[in-house]
Design an enzyme around this catalytic site. Structure first.
Site, PDB file in Angstrom:
ATOM      1  N   TYR A  40       0.877  -1.174   0.000  1.00 29.35           N
ATOM      2  CA  TYR A  40       0.000   0.000   0.000  1.00 29.35           C
ATOM      3  C   TYR A  40       0.919   1.229   0.000  1.00 29.35           C
ATOM      4  O   TYR A  40       0.918   2.041   0.927  1.00 29.35           O
ATOM      5  CB  TYR A  40      -0.933   0.002   1.209  1.00 29.35           C
ATOM      6  CG  TYR A  40      -1.967  -1.109   1.190  1.00 29.35           C
ATOM      7  CD1 TYR A  40      -2.343  -1.710  -0.013  1.00 29.35           C
ATOM      8  CD2 TYR A  40      -2.582  -1.554   2.359  1.00 29.35           C
ATOM      9  CE1 TYR A  40      -3.291  -2.725  -0.040  1.00 29.35           C
ATOM     10  CE2 TYR A  40      -3.534  -2.567   2.335  1.00 29.35           C
ATOM     11  CZ  TYR A  40      -3.878  -3.153   1.135  1.00 29.35           C
ATOM     12  OH  TYR A  40      -4.825  -4.157   1.112  1.00 29.35           O
TER      13      TYR A  40
HETATM   14  P1  FDA Z   1       3.327  -2.534 -10.490  1.00 26.08           P
HETATM   15  O1  FDA Z   1       3.619  -3.113 -11.804  1.00 26.08           O
HETATM   16  O2  FDA Z   1       2.838  -1.127 -10.440  1.00 26.08           O
HETATM   17  O3  FDA Z   1       4.579  -2.731  -9.564  1.00 26.08           O
HETATM   18  C1  FDA Z   1       4.615  -2.346  -8.204  1.00 26.08           C
HETATM   19  C2  FDA Z   1       6.072  -2.196  -7.757  1.00 26.08           C
HETATM   20  O4  FDA Z   1       6.771  -3.416  -7.962  1.00 26.08           O
HETATM   21  C3  FDA Z   1       6.850  -1.141  -8.560  1.00 26.08           C
HETATM   22  O5  FDA Z   1       7.841  -0.586  -7.748  1.00 26.08           O
HETATM   23  C4  FDA Z   1       7.472  -1.966  -9.658  1.00 26.08           C
HETATM   24  O6  FDA Z   1       8.616  -1.361 -10.237  1.00 26.08           O
HETATM   25  C5  FDA Z   1       7.829  -3.245  -8.927  1.00 26.08           C
HETATM   26  N1  FDA Z   1       7.779  -4.391  -9.825  1.00 26.08           N
HETATM   27  C6  FDA Z   1       6.716  -4.795 -10.561  1.00 26.08           C
HETATM   28  N2  FDA Z   1       7.034  -5.879 -11.246  1.00 26.08           N
HETATM   29  C7  FDA Z   1       8.308  -6.184 -10.955  1.00 26.08           C
HETATM   30  C8  FDA Z   1       9.192  -7.211 -11.376  1.00 26.08           C
HETATM   31  N3  FDA Z   1       8.803  -8.136 -12.230  1.00 26.08           N
HETATM   32  N4  FDA Z   1      10.433  -7.205 -10.895  1.00 26.08           N
HETATM   33  C9  FDA Z   1      10.850  -6.248 -10.026  1.00 26.08           C
HETATM   34  N5  FDA Z   1      10.060  -5.259  -9.583  1.00 26.08           N
HETATM   35  C10 FDA Z   1       8.792  -5.228 -10.047  1.00 26.08           C
HETATM   36  N6  FDA Z   1      -2.386  -5.896  -2.095  1.00 26.08           N
HETATM   37  C11 FDA Z   1      -2.632  -6.948  -1.276  1.00 26.08           C
HETATM   38  O7  FDA Z   1      -1.730  -7.409  -0.589  1.00 26.08           O
HETATM   39  N7  FDA Z   1      -3.868  -7.498  -1.242  1.00 26.08           N
HETATM   40  C12 FDA Z   1      -4.888  -7.064  -2.008  1.00 26.08           C
HETATM   41  O8  FDA Z   1      -5.999  -7.598  -1.945  1.00 26.08           O
HETATM   42  C13 FDA Z   1      -4.639  -5.961  -2.885  1.00 26.08           C
HETATM   43  N8  FDA Z   1      -5.635  -5.469  -3.662  1.00 26.08           N
HETATM   44  C14 FDA Z   1      -5.379  -4.409  -4.512  1.00 26.08           C
HETATM   45  C15 FDA Z   1      -6.391  -3.902  -5.328  1.00 26.08           C
HETATM   46  C16 FDA Z   1      -6.141  -2.832  -6.162  1.00 26.08           C
HETATM   47  C17 FDA Z   1      -7.257  -2.308  -7.034  1.00 26.08           C
HETATM   48  C18 FDA Z   1      -4.861  -2.238  -6.182  1.00 26.08           C
HETATM   49  C19 FDA Z   1      -4.594  -1.050  -7.063  1.00 26.08           C
HETATM   50  C20 FDA Z   1      -3.849  -2.744  -5.392  1.00 26.08           C
HETATM   51  C21 FDA Z   1      -4.099  -3.823  -4.541  1.00 26.08           C
HETATM   52  N9  FDA Z   1      -3.094  -4.324  -3.716  1.00 26.08           N
HETATM   53  C22 FDA Z   1      -3.362  -5.395  -2.898  1.00 26.08           C
HETATM   54  C23 FDA Z   1      -1.767  -3.715  -3.717  1.00 26.08           C
HETATM   55  C24 FDA Z   1      -0.835  -4.471  -4.652  1.00 26.08           C
HETATM   56  O9  FDA Z   1      -0.391  -5.644  -4.009  1.00 26.08           O
HETATM   57  C25 FDA Z   1       0.395  -3.590  -4.986  1.00 26.08           C
HETATM   58  O10 FDA Z   1      -0.007  -2.406  -5.583  1.00 26.08           O
HETATM   59  C26 FDA Z   1       1.375  -4.362  -5.876  1.00 26.08           C
HETATM   60  O11 FDA Z   1       2.652  -3.787  -5.780  1.00 26.08           O
HETATM   61  C27 FDA Z   1       0.916  -4.359  -7.309  1.00 26.08           C
HETATM   62  O12 FDA Z   1       1.734  -5.118  -8.127  1.00 26.08           O
HETATM   63  P2  FDA Z   1       1.709  -4.832  -9.687  1.00 26.08           P
HETATM   64  O13 FDA Z   1       2.662  -5.748 -10.338  1.00 26.08           O
HETATM   65  O14 FDA Z   1       0.312  -4.814 -10.158  1.00 26.08           O
HETATM   66  O15 FDA Z   1       2.194  -3.332  -9.717  1.00 26.08           O
END
Ligand code: FDA
Length: 540
Positions: free
Chosen positions: A475
């Site tokens: 978060y």
């Molecule tokens: P994104 O791609 O934006 O990456 C997030 C971060 O991780 C960035 O710093 C990115 O550079 C880095 N990153 C991404 N991929 C990477 C990779 N392959 N290697 C290295 N670094 C990498 N959380 C939770 O615990 N339980 C929940 O139920 C929810 N529900 C939820 C709902 C909604 C609508 C949102 C917007 C968010 C959540 N979250 C959540 C929070 C979620 O776990 C958090 O935002 C994650 O970081 C999202 O991962 P993404 O890959 O989607 O994000």
């Protein structure tokens, strides 16, 4: 063809980004593209992998998995290049060329970062968008799966359920969240009291480090493997894939959502929930969603008791009658279903919806938002809750929600240092505060909502964890501290936000960073810094 592409790109850079970058940096970016073409040409055509601002698909690519429109205004800095690798060699090329030509890298998997850190930077930057690397291989016999980092958790749940009705995985609720960011930051959901976090159930991973090396668990070593399971991937490299442990789920689970407003004793029920929910048996998860609603034109607070029970209704009813009779749960409130159907239920899909909807990557909402988190150690007294209601009433235009998730069960059994996520025994709940609004590009209005959530957070100070006031990395909240925004990193500054996310694990994360990325190539506003002796000031 490649040099034409680069020349067009140079013109566009000068046209679109005249304020921040002059001719010399535009040339750097042209050189960057030449470098990419050189490295990529053996495996694919560069135009399949690279989007530049002159490309008609640039904005749709940028915005496709961008979850928070707060960071898509015309004023938000945009990447010079978006790279969507199909192959690990493309990731390596992107890293090597970025390093050579002084570009920052943002890695994006699902694009759900609350502060947009996967697709925004104040410095000339490129995005490595892993959307095309999202294969999932489920091995039912060994109860494991290999998942590429660009997959979403919805895709993971679907692919597991496709193979078995008795296996599941304890990650988050919203299906469009990407596994790259989610697993590397922790990842909790309806089964975390039973099985812990997603990150607690990772058994191997593949990472490309700052040198462009491809490392599995054995090659990266246990320290790095520890760090990427909860310490955030973005500080240590690009996670390409995870191997996860699949866990048993019964053929029948039970869900319910019971709503109570203030005239139905909501304050007392919420207060009582804090004493019982963390002590329920670990098969039972009852979270609270708190928000203002209007009944016949009168405002009230609605507390929704939203639950998953890993078992049938016949077992659930006596359990609730014994532990939380005040809620008055009856059989008619409950629905039995399969685990995969419960994933749809928690996302409010209509009953009968096909699970295939979990393969859809389009975000469920497109509202701007700001969120903050807290951990609670002692039940918040009734008058403390009443003060929260008062503040929820104050937010009139946006949609304000407070979600409280119960701790206990497996979460209390895992030690604080097992992985970097340290928030374990001693907590009774995790709170998430959220404010959503329509983004009209009106900065004053956005600021009004952001100020509101900051006031609520300030009000909650006496009721939540202290020294440090703990926060959940996933978060993401830049209010709790950031690195120096000139691109250099100070240990002292990082320690402020680092101890809130990681407590004592922060120092071990700094050690690991020093080992794996001593020149601090992978950096952002909240990335782990290497130890001071290795700090390198970067001029871009
Ligand atoms: P994104 O791609 O934006 O990456 C997030 C971060 O991780 C960035 O710093 C990115 O550079 C880095 N990153 C991404 N991929 C990477 C990779 N392959 N290697 C290295 N670094 C990498 N959380 C939770 O615990 N339980 C929940 O139920 C929810 N529900 C939820 C709902 C909604 C609508 C949102 C917007 C968010 C959540 N979250 C959540 C929070 C979620 O776990 C958090 O935002 C994650 O970081 C999202 O991962 P993404 O890959 O989607 O994000």
């Amino acid at each position: 063809m490649k040099s034409t592409l680069c020349s067009i790109f140079l013109c566009i850079v000068l046209l679109f980004f005249p304020f921040s970058w002059g001719t010399s940096s535009a040339l750097t970016h042209e050189n960057f593209l030449h470098c990419l073409s050189y490295h990529i040409s053996n495996t694919s055509s560069i135009s399949e992998i690279v989007d530049t601002p002159n490309d008609p698909s640039y904005f749709s690519r940028l915005n496709f998995s961008l979850q928070n429109p707060r960071f898509s205004s015309p004023f938000t800095p945009k990447p010079l290049v978006i790279i969507t690798p199909f192959h690990v060699s493309h990731v390596q090329a992107a890293i090597n060329c970025s390093k050579k030509h002084g570009m920052q890298v943002r890695v994006r998997s699902g694009g759900h970062d609350y502060e947009g850190l996967s697709y925004v930077s104040e410095f000339p930057f490129v995005i490595i968008d892993l959307i095309n690397l999202r294969s999932i291989n489920v091995d039912v016999e060994n109860s494991t799966a290999w998942i590429e980092a660009g997959a979403t958790i919805g895709e993971v749940y679907y692919r597991i359920a496709e193979k078995s009705g008795n296996l599941g995985f304890p990650a988050g609720i919203c299906p469009t969240v990407g596994v790259g960011g989610h697993f590397s930051g922790g990842g909790y959901g309806t089964m975390f009291r039973k099985y812990g976090l997603a990150a607690d159930n990772i058994v191997d991973a593949v990472l490309v480090d700052a040198e462009g090396r491809i490392l599995d668990r054995k090659l990266m070593g246990e320290d790095v493997f520890w760090a990427i399971r909860g310490g955030g991937g973005a500080s240590f490299g690009v996670v390409l894939s995870w191997k996860i442990r699949l866990l048993p789920v019964p053929s029948t689970v039970t869900v319910f959502t019971v709503n109570r407003n203030l005239t139905q004793n909501a304050t007392k029920l919420v207060h009582r929930w804090q004493y019982v929910a963390e002590k329920f048996e670990e098969n039972l998860f009852v979270r609270l969603v708190l928000q203002t609603i209007s009944i016949d034109g009168n405002k009230t607070i609605q507390a929704s008791f939203n639950s998953l029970f890993l078992g049938g209704v016949d077992k659930l009813i006596p359990l609730m009658q014994k532990s939380f009779p005040e809620l008055g749960l009856v059989r008619e409130d409950c629905i039995e279903m399969s685990w995969i159907e419960s994933v749809l239920y928690f996302n409010e899909f209509p009953s009968g919806q096909s699970p295939e909807v979990l393969l859809d990557r389009v975000p469920l909402t497109r509202l701007s938002f700001k969120a903050k988190s807290d951990f609670v150690k002692e039940p918040i007294p009734e008058n403390g809750l009443e003060g929260m209601w008062k503040r929820l009433y104050e937010e009139e235009v946006g949609r304000a929600i407070v979600i409280m998730s119960p701790y206990g069960g497996k979460m209390s059994e895992i030690t604080e240092s097992e992985i970097p996520f340290p928030h374990r025994a001693g907590y009774i709940s995790l709170i998430q505060y959220l404010i959503y609004w329509e983004e009209e590009g009106n900065v004053t209005e956005s600021q009004m909502h952001i100020n509101w959530i900051r006031r609520l957070y300030s009000y909650m100070t006496p009721y939540v964890s202290k020294n440090p006031r703990a926060a959940y990395l996933n978060y993401r909240d830049l209010d709790i501290g950031t690195n120096n925004n000139k691109g250099t990193t100070s240990y002292a500054r990082a320690n402020i936000w680092g101890t809130k996310y990681f407590k004592n694990n922060f120092n071990r994360l700094v050690h690991v960073k020093t080992m794996v990325d001593p020149t601090n190539f992978f950096k952002n506003q909240q990335s782990i810094p290497p130890f001071p002796s290795t700090w390198k000031k970067r001029a871009h």
